[in-house]
Design a protein around this motif. Sequence first.
Motif, PDB file in Angstrom:
ATOM      1  N   ASP A 269       0.846  -1.204   0.000  1.00  0.00           N
ATOM      2  CA  ASP A 269       0.000   0.000   0.000  1.00  0.00           C
ATOM      3  C   ASP A 269       0.873   1.242   0.000  1.00  0.00           C
ATOM      4  N   GLY A 270       2.153   1.076  -0.326  1.00  0.00           N
ATOM      5  CA  GLY A 270       3.076   2.208  -0.334  1.00  0.00           C
ATOM      6  C   GLY A 270       3.819   2.383   0.986  1.00  0.00           C
ATOM      7  N   SER A 271       3.455   1.599   2.010  1.00  0.00           N
ATOM      8  CA  SER A 271       4.158   1.708   3.299  1.00  0.00           C
ATOM      9  C   SER A 271       5.655   1.487   3.110  1.00  0.00           C
ATOM     10  N   TYR A 272       6.433   2.207   3.888  1.00  0.00           N
ATOM     11  CA  TYR A 272       7.896   2.123   3.858  1.00  0.00           C
ATOM     12  C   TYR A 272       8.467   2.455   2.473  1.00  0.00           C
ATOM     13  N   GLY A 273       7.729   3.278   1.713  1.00  0.00           N
ATOM     14  CA  GLY A 273       8.249   3.729   0.427  1.00  0.00           C
ATOM     15  C   GLY A 273       8.347   2.645  -0.629  1.00  0.00           C
ATOM     16  N   ILE A 274       7.661   1.517  -0.405  1.00  0.00           N
ATOM     17  CA  ILE A 274       7.672   0.424  -1.388  1.00  0.00           C
ATOM     18  C   ILE A 274       6.565   0.717  -2.411  1.00  0.00           C
ATOM     19  N   PRO A 275       6.867   0.601  -3.716  1.00  0.00           N
ATOM     20  CA  PRO A 275       5.844   0.938  -4.709  1.00  0.00           C
ATOM     21  C   PRO A 275       4.578   0.095  -4.546  1.00  0.00           C
ATOM     22  N   GLU A 276       3.447   0.707  -4.784  1.00  0.00           N
ATOM     23  CA  GLU A 276       2.187  -0.046  -4.760  1.00  0.00           C
ATOM     24  C   GLU A 276       2.122  -0.973  -5.968  1.00  0.00           C
ATOM     25  N   GLY A 277       1.274  -2.001  -5.872  1.00  0.00           N
ATOM     26  CA  GLY A 277       1.046  -2.858  -7.039  1.00  0.00           C
ATOM     27  C   GLY A 277       1.979  -4.043  -7.132  1.00  0.00           C
ATOM     28  N   ILE A 278       2.677  -4.371  -6.054  1.00  0.00           N
ATOM     29  CA  ILE A 278       3.438  -5.629  -5.992  1.00  0.00           C
ATOM     30  C   ILE A 278       3.054  -6.321  -4.676  1.00  0.00           C
ATOM     31  N   ILE A 279       3.305  -7.640  -4.642  1.00  0.00           N
ATOM     32  CA  ILE A 279       3.068  -8.384  -3.393  1.00  0.00           C
ATOM     33  C   ILE A 279       4.411  -8.456  -2.670  1.00  0.00           C
ATOM     34  N   TYR A 280       4.513  -7.739  -1.580  1.00  0.00           N
ATOM     35  CA  TYR A 280       5.784  -7.503  -0.883  1.00  0.00           C
ATOM     36  C   TYR A 280       5.642  -7.982   0.557  1.00  0.00           C
ATOM     37  N   SER A 281       6.674  -8.568   1.094  1.00  0.00           N
ATOM     38  CA  SER A 281       6.586  -9.043   2.477  1.00  0.00           C
ATOM     39  C   SER A 281       6.859  -7.918   3.465  1.00  0.00           C
ATOM     40  N   TYR A 282       5.914  -7.755   4.380  1.00  0.00           N
ATOM     41  CA  TYR A 282       5.992  -6.746   5.438  1.00  0.00           C
ATOM     42  C   TYR A 282       5.849  -7.418   6.808  1.00  0.00           C
ATOM     43  N   PRO A 283       6.276  -6.739   7.859  1.00  0.00           N
ATOM     44  CA  PRO A 283       5.905  -7.188   9.203  1.00  0.00           C
ATOM     45  C   PRO A 283       4.440  -6.830   9.450  1.00  0.00           C
ATOM     46  N   VAL A 284       3.654  -7.784   9.905  1.00  0.00           N
ATOM     47  CA  VAL A 284       2.223  -7.521  10.141  1.00  0.00           C
ATOM     48  C   VAL A 284       1.792  -8.110  11.478  1.00  0.00           C
ATOM     49  N   THR A 285       0.759  -7.495  12.040  1.00  0.00           N
ATOM     50  CA  THR A 285       0.053  -8.112  13.165  1.00  0.00           C
ATOM     51  C   THR A 285      -1.313  -8.544  12.638  1.00  0.00           C
ATOM     52  N   CYS A 286      -1.883  -9.593  13.231  1.00  0.00           N
ATOM     53  CA  CYS A 286      -3.186 -10.095  12.799  1.00  0.00           C
ATOM     54  C   CYS A 286      -4.127 -10.146  13.990  1.00  0.00           C
ATOM     55  N   ARG A 287      -5.398  -9.793  13.704  1.00  0.00           N
ATOM     56  CA  ARG A 287      -6.431  -9.857  14.741  1.00  0.00           C
ATOM     57  C   ARG A 287      -7.778  -9.972  14.037  1.00  0.00           C
ATOM     58  N   ASP A 288      -8.663 -10.793  14.549  1.00  0.00           N
ATOM     59  CA  ASP A 288     -10.011 -10.955  13.990  1.00  0.00           C
ATOM     60  C   ASP A 288      -9.987 -11.242  12.480  1.00  0.00           C
ATOM     61  N   GLY A 289      -9.012 -12.012  12.033  1.00  0.00           N
ATOM     62  CA  GLY A 289      -8.962 -12.407  10.624  1.00  0.00           C
ATOM     63  C   GLY A 289      -8.453 -11.325   9.686  1.00  0.00           C
ATOM     64  N   ARG A 290      -7.900 -10.226  10.239  1.00  0.00           N
ATOM     65  CA  ARG A 290      -7.359  -9.164   9.392  1.00  0.00           C
ATOM     66  C   ARG A 290      -5.905  -8.902   9.773  1.00  0.00           C
ATOM     67  N   TYR A 291      -5.122  -8.458   8.803  1.00  0.00           N
ATOM     68  CA  TYR A 291      -3.740  -8.096   9.120  1.00  0.00           C
ATOM     69  C   TYR A 291      -3.551  -6.585   9.000  1.00  0.00           C
ATOM     70  N   GLU A 292      -2.607  -6.062   9.745  1.00  0.00           N
ATOM     71  CA  GLU A 292      -2.208  -4.648   9.641  1.00  0.00           C
ATOM     72  C   GLU A 292      -0.693  -4.597   9.571  1.00  0.00           C
ATOM     73  N   ILE A 293      -0.171  -3.735   8.683  1.00  0.00           N
ATOM     74  CA  ILE A 293       1.282  -3.564   8.602  1.00  0.00           C
ATOM     75  C   ILE A 293       1.770  -2.833   9.853  1.00  0.00           C
ATOM     76  N   VAL A 294       2.865  -3.325  10.427  1.00  0.00           N
ATOM     77  CA  VAL A 294       3.491  -2.623  11.554  1.00  0.00           C
ATOM     78  C   VAL A 294       4.129  -1.351  10.988  1.00  0.00           C
ATOM     79  N   GLN A 295       3.709  -0.210  11.489  1.00  0.00           N
ATOM     80  CA  GLN A 295       4.156   1.063  10.903  1.00  0.00           C
ATOM     81  C   GLN A 295       5.253   1.711  11.741  1.00  0.00           C
ATOM     82  N   ASN A 296       5.919   2.666  11.114  1.00  0.00           N
ATOM     83  CA  ASN A 296       6.854   3.582  11.812  1.00  0.00           C
ATOM     84  C   ASN A 296       8.089   2.918  12.412  1.00  0.00           C
TER      85      ASN A 296
END
Length: 325
Positions: A269-296
Amino acid sequence: MNKPVRIAVTGCAGNIGYALLFRIAAGDMLGPDQPVILHLLEVTPALKALEGVSMELRDCAFPLLADIVATDDPAVGFKDADYAILVGARPRGPGMERKDLLEANGAIFTVQGKALNDHASRGVKVLVVGNPANTNALIAMRSAPDLDPRQFTAMMRLDHNRAISQLAAKTGSTVPAIRRMTVWGNHSSTQYPDISHTLVDGRPAPELVDQAWLETDFIPTVQQRGAAIIAARGASSAASAASAAIDHMRTWALGTADGDWVSMGIPSDGSYGIPEGIIYSYPVTCRDGRYEIVQNLPVSAFSRARMDATARELLEEREAVQHLL
Ligand code: NAI
């Protein structure tokens, strides 16, 4: 007891499939209270072998295995699937260029993405394991316009687990003592296993190891581990890949532990300056069946260069399959 969920797995007559299905049916993926209906998808020539796998699954008399659907038709295989683990892929044959591999797999993942779009449960969670996993996931995602792109992920958990295990061995620690490991980017030798924010028994990992070990041992060992397994075993990682697929889905469905995160290949999604439109591995947390990118997280110059290099490779892969997107 809960209502059974439907789990579709492709490539079920292959190596990873054989190590994966029995553990799912035993409850390792979704826990001891969740019955499953396994949808086994294979290519037509492998249907006889698939029948053997189905027979063995039934012979285990797993209490959680409510039913089996075995088929070579993606429309049947993905019908009402709540989870889809796409393992089946074309291996690289003799003389095959990377471009040919991308092309051969592109054909598989456009068909499967469309079948998921048309037949799967609207909340289906998709994990692509078959290589090149990130770009195959991108193709499947783009072939499924009615599903949310966030439903498509690529497997980086094997790389993540390898990194944890290497660091535990180096620091004389244990796997549960390691938290906040990150692997950025592509499931390939350009991936960047990053311990900048990792804790070992609560202590910052960079204080426990030196930079020379990181650069000449840890990073290349994790990046090249797949090739090292092939050299040693004469076959590619299967049980560890299956175990990682189970970990990935379990974490996505049931959540990360407090204070920890995992690595998942997800649409950038553009986080960490990575271009959108690719499947890129990020650090994520998961809760209730959804993931969120660890930011900052602070990114050093050393990390930045490696995160960008693996993003560039994913952009090149996307370029090679542009006509399928
Ligand atoms: P395998 O060759 O033993 O099995 C693959 C199976 O997929 C075969 O039975 C084949 O008939 C089936 N298949 C091929 N096309 C299919 C289709 N269109 N629909 C359904 N089934 C299909 O290979 P193995 O060892 O099980 O590995 C599978 C894939 O996983 C490979 O692409 C491998 O590179 C990849 N892999 C990915 C890892 C990751 O970390 N992302 C780790 C290890 C392997």
